[in-house]
Design an enzyme around this catalytic site. Structure first.
Site, PDB file in Angstrom:
ATOM      1  N   HIS A 258      41.395  22.844  40.107  1.00 34.40           N
ATOM      2  CA  HIS A 258      40.722  23.788  39.160  1.00 34.40           C
ATOM      3  C   HIS A 258      39.586  24.771  39.872  1.00 34.40           C
ATOM      4  O   HIS A 258      39.617  25.947  39.617  1.00 34.40           O
ATOM      5  CB  HIS A 258      39.995  22.736  38.369  1.00 34.40           C
TER       6      HIS A 258
HETATM    7  O1  RIB Z   1      37.585  18.881  35.136  1.00 41.50           O
HETATM    8  C1  RIB Z   1      37.655  19.258  36.428  1.00 41.50           C
HETATM    9  C2  RIB Z   1      36.260  19.438  37.088  1.00 41.50           C
HETATM   10  O2  RIB Z   1      35.659  18.273  37.249  1.00 41.50           O
HETATM   11  C3  RIB Z   1      36.476  19.953  38.768  1.00 41.50           C
HETATM   12  O3  RIB Z   1      35.315  20.899  38.771  1.00 41.50           O
HETATM   13  C4  RIB Z   1      36.480  18.779  39.366  1.00 41.50           C
HETATM   14  O4  RIB Z   1      35.962  19.123  40.665  1.00 41.50           O
HETATM   15  C5  RIB Z   1      35.440  17.981  38.605  1.00 41.50           C
HETATM   16  O5  RIB Z   1      34.302  18.298  39.087  1.00 41.50           O
END
Ligand code: RIB
Ligand code: CA
Length: 327
Positions: A258
């Site tokens: 992500h």
């Molecule tokens: O939902 C994904 C996010 O939550 C990303 O930033 C992952 O690193 C967690 O922090």
């Protein structure tokens, strides 16, 4: 809630002038945070990683700050200062994702701390100082540091060149059916940033929700090829990904980085498509707590929501950039 139409991918317009070459990453390393930092370090001709600020999140602040130091060493960038920010949400209880990122936050992979340690200035004060220098802020953890910076200095909304956030879900969640981790962990902070702050229309926050990030997954073959193509850095990334237990993407046959996509937007906005929307964040104590509600029909949009990702182009480019770190 009006969901984005699943139009065919059309690249965004050329790099918007509101993106500064100098970026600061606010993060909670975290495996995908680590890859986001490595990606920034792997594009020195396009971005300068000015500083890293750590927040509570995937694991506790002591670990996220230490992990940020480990990852900057892995990237060969001991010059980038790491600052520790807030150790807990504004009002919510601490919530972590150690079951996904491993107890040490890096998938169980042990890395040397490297030189430099953690800088003295608080992460919130660093975000303010970086705003005064007109930097672009990429926030890929819970938004506590960003919210406190805005509370302390509301003018930061016009000082950060652009704010790019990984967080939220228009039609999906990963902590609950309604809520994504970064928002769920501190909904009050997210509401402060996304709903009760007046942002310049020309530099609205850019939001990468799960609906976008889930479009680009790293397959087992991609991970194996990365390890075979690069050297120590790529093998370490492959090992971290091996310890990254994301059930939702496991079901889809790949792992989702992500946070790397949020950094990628500052370098290759052509890989993404975004649409304007008005964002609200649910902060009550019910089943929708932490939900991000996006109204794409609003005439008063408050954010640019990434809705499309050129997945093959992103994953191919990411691999090529990570391999370049081993060159
Ligand atoms: O939902 C994904 C996010 O939550 C990303 O930033 C992952 O690193 C967690 O922090
Ligand atoms: Ca993160």
């Amino acid at each position: 809630m009006t969901e984005p139409q699943s139009a065919p991918f059309t690249p965004s317009p050329a790099a918007p002038s509101t993106v500064s070459r100098d970026i600061v990453i606010d993060c909670d390393p975290g495996i995908d945070d680590a890859i986001a930092i490595l990606l920034a370090a792997a594009c020195p001709d396009r971005v300068r990683l000015s500083s890293i600020t750590a927040t509570h999140g995937n694991v506790g602040l002591a670990l996220t700050a230490r992990n940020a130091c480990k990852v900057r060493a892995l990237a060969g960038r001991p010059d980038v200062p790491v600052h520790a920010g807030c150790p807990r949400p504004l009002t919510a209880r601490v919530h972590d994702a150690a079951h996904i990122h491993g107890g040490n936050g890096l998938g169980g992979v042990e890395l040397p701390d490297g030189e430099g340690g953690i800088a003295a200035a608080h992460g919130v004060d660093t975000l303010i100082a970086e705003g005064e220098r007109g930097r672009t802020l990429v926030a890929v953890g819970p938004l506590t540091n960003v919210a406190v910076a805005l509370i302390k200095r509301p003018d930061m909304a016009t000082r950060w060149r652009r704010l790019v956030i990984m967080g939220g879900g228009v039609a999906t969640g990963n902590v609950t059916p309604a809520a994504e981790f970064n928002i769920f962990t501190d909904p009050e902070a997210a509401r402060t940033v996304l709903t009760t702050t007046d942002w310049p229309q020309a530099a609205r926050p850019v939001l990468f929700p799960l609906d976008a990030t889930h479009q680009a997954l790293l397959s087992p073959d991609w991970i194996a090829d990365l390890a075979a193509s690069g050297g120590a850095v790529c093998r370490t990334v492959a090992a971290m990904l091996g310890g990254y237990e994301t059930p939702s993407t496991a079901a889809r046959g790949g792992k989702c980085v992500h946070d790397a996509m949020a950094v990628a937007w500052t370098i290759r906005p052509d890989l993404f498509e975004a649409r304007a929307a008005r964002i609200d964040v649910v902060t009550d104590s019910g089943a929708s707590r932490g939900r991000t509600v996006a109204d794409f029909t609003s005439r008063e949009p408050t954010a640019d929501i990434v809705t499309g990702v050129d997945a093959p182009a992103f994953t191919g480019w990411l691999k090529e950039r990570l391999v370049s770190l081993d060159a």
